[in-house]
Write an enzyme that holds these catalytic residues in place. Structure first.
Site, PDB file in Angstrom:
ATOM      1  CE  LYS A   9      -3.201 -21.037  27.498  1.00 30.70           C
ATOM      2  NZ  LYS A   9      -3.972 -19.710  27.557  1.00 30.70           N
ATOM      3  CE1 TYR A  49      -8.737 -19.963  29.946  1.00 31.38           C
ATOM      4  CE2 TYR A  49      -8.996 -20.884  28.053  1.00 31.38           C
ATOM      5  CZ  TYR A  49      -8.080 -20.536  28.870  1.00 31.38           C
ATOM      6  OH  TYR A  49      -6.908 -20.679  28.710  1.00 31.38           O
ATOM      7  CG  PHE A  57     -10.260 -12.118  25.884  1.00 31.77           C
ATOM      8  CD1 PHE A  57     -10.404 -13.360  26.344  1.00 31.77           C
ATOM      9  CD2 PHE A  57     -10.278 -10.924  26.390  1.00 31.77           C
ATOM     10  CE1 PHE A  57      -9.813 -13.412  27.800  1.00 31.77           C
ATOM     11  CE2 PHE A  57      -9.881 -11.055  27.983  1.00 31.77           C
ATOM     12  CZ  PHE A  57      -9.632 -12.323  28.362  1.00 31.77           C
ATOM     13  NE  ARG A  85      -0.884 -17.361  38.409  1.00 31.23           N
ATOM     14  CZ  ARG A  85      -1.730 -17.559  37.316  1.00 31.23           C
ATOM     15  NH1 ARG A  85      -2.180 -18.810  36.714  1.00 31.23           N
ATOM     16  NH2 ARG A  85      -2.110 -16.322  36.929  1.00 31.23           N
ATOM     17  CB  THR A  91      -1.537 -13.230  31.105  1.00 29.92           C
ATOM     18  OG1 THR A  91      -1.711 -13.737  32.386  1.00 29.92           O
ATOM     19  CG2 THR A  91      -2.443 -13.513  30.262  1.00 29.92           C
ATOM     20  NE  ARG A 102       1.487 -17.631  29.598  1.00 34.51           N
ATOM     21  CZ  ARG A 102       0.572 -17.437  30.506  1.00 34.51           C
ATOM     22  NH1 ARG A 102       1.018 -16.827  31.723  1.00 34.51           N
ATOM     23  NH2 ARG A 102      -0.351 -18.256  30.741  1.00 34.51           N
ATOM     24  CG  ASN A 112      -1.223 -17.047  26.948  1.00 32.94           C
ATOM     25  OD1 ASN A 112      -1.701 -18.123  26.702  1.00 32.94           O
ATOM     26  ND2 ASN A 112      -1.578 -16.430  28.228  1.00 32.94           N
ATOM     27  CG  HIS A 115      -4.705 -22.455  32.024  1.00 32.63           C
ATOM     28  ND1 HIS A 115      -5.403 -21.486  32.285  1.00 32.63           N
ATOM     29  CD2 HIS A 115      -4.997 -23.614  32.973  1.00 32.63           C
ATOM     30  CE1 HIS A 115      -5.998 -21.569  33.686  1.00 32.63           C
ATOM     31  NE2 HIS A 115      -5.645 -22.856  33.877  1.00 32.63           N
ATOM     32  CD  GLU A 126      -8.052 -24.316  36.282  1.00 34.57           C
ATOM     33  OE1 GLU A 126      -8.394 -23.117  36.359  1.00 34.57           O
ATOM     34  OE2 GLU A 126      -6.763 -24.901  36.296  1.00 34.57           O
TER      35      GLU A 126
HETATM   36  P1  CMP Z   1      -4.564 -18.229  30.483  1.00 35.46           P
HETATM   37  O1  CMP Z   1      -3.660 -17.950  31.572  1.00 35.46           O
HETATM   38  O2  CMP Z   1      -5.017 -19.654  30.053  1.00 35.46           O
HETATM   39  O3  CMP Z   1      -6.145 -17.323  30.870  1.00 35.46           O
HETATM   40  C1  CMP Z   1      -6.806 -16.698  30.246  1.00 35.46           C
HETATM   41  C2  CMP Z   1      -6.527 -16.671  28.854  1.00 35.46           C
HETATM   42  O4  CMP Z   1      -7.399 -15.623  28.081  1.00 35.46           O
HETATM   43  C3  CMP Z   1      -5.027 -16.339  28.832  1.00 35.46           C
HETATM   44  O5  CMP Z   1      -4.213 -17.306  29.276  1.00 35.46           O
HETATM   45  C4  CMP Z   1      -5.051 -15.809  27.287  1.00 35.46           C
HETATM   46  O6  CMP Z   1      -4.888 -17.040  26.342  1.00 35.46           O
HETATM   47  C5  CMP Z   1      -6.458 -15.118  26.991  1.00 35.46           C
HETATM   48  N1  CMP Z   1      -6.208 -13.885  27.352  1.00 35.46           N
HETATM   49  C6  CMP Z   1      -5.983 -13.087  28.180  1.00 35.46           C
HETATM   50  N2  CMP Z   1      -6.408 -11.905  27.948  1.00 35.46           N
HETATM   51  C7  CMP Z   1      -6.533 -11.587  26.542  1.00 35.46           C
HETATM   52  C8  CMP Z   1      -6.764 -10.574  25.698  1.00 35.46           C
HETATM   53  N3  CMP Z   1      -6.801  -9.323  26.232  1.00 35.46           N
HETATM   54  N4  CMP Z   1      -7.312 -10.802  24.544  1.00 35.46           N
HETATM   55  C9  CMP Z   1      -7.285 -12.283  24.040  1.00 35.46           C
HETATM   56  N5  CMP Z   1      -7.105 -13.361  24.976  1.00 35.46           N
HETATM   57  C10 CMP Z   1      -6.612 -12.905  26.075  1.00 35.46           C
END
Ligand code: CMP
Length: 135
Positions: A9, A49, A57, A85, A91, A102, A112, A115, A126
């Protein structure tokens, strides 16, 4: 062979971590079979997404993903979805093991770094979004 769609990202690209992150997947023995740097449109980010569209969020998430270049990859290998993963870690970076991407590189649950697809069905959906020309 199983496939996963992986994104480094904008925070990962901005922090010049692309090479280090790719080498972690390669060291594990996974194959990168497509790779590009793109600045995603809002439409691509919202489609990617879509399962989070009702989350509080969502808007922050789309703004984050579209703020700069993203490195999109198709990675292939046995059990690649589960393996990637595990390599990426939880996450929430506070929960991620230190040996994971991460765990090593991220501090925030929102930003983070990476993805990866969570199922073979998500991977195929995707891949069509990020690599329409490959289909
Ligand atoms: P990803 O694995 O790409 O899938 C969904 C994304 O949403 C996650 O990584 C984070 O970048 C984001 N995300 C998940 N939880 C939160 C949260 N509580 N607040 C903001 N962003 C979030």
């Amino acid at each position: 062979m199983e496939r996963s769609l992986v994104l480094i990202k904008p925070d990962g690209v901005e922090r010049r971590l692309v090479g280090q992150i790719i080498s972690i997947y390669e060291r594990k023995g996974l194959n990168i079979t497509a790779l590009k740097l793109v600045k995603p449109s809002r439409e691509i980010a919202e489609t990617h997404y879509v399962e989070h569209k009702d989350k509080p969020f969502f808007s922050e998430l789309v703004t984050y993903l579209t703020r700069g270049m993203v490195c999109a990859m198709i990675i292939e290998g046995p059990n690649v979805i589960e393996t990637v993963r595990k390599i990426n870690g939880a996450t929430d970076p506070a929960q991620a093991e230190m040996g994971t991407i991460r765990g090593q590189f991220a501090l925030s649950k929102a930003e983070n770094i990476v993805h990866a697809s969570d199922s073979p069905e998500s991977a195929e959906r995707e891949i069509k979004i990020w690599f329409p020309e490959a289909e």
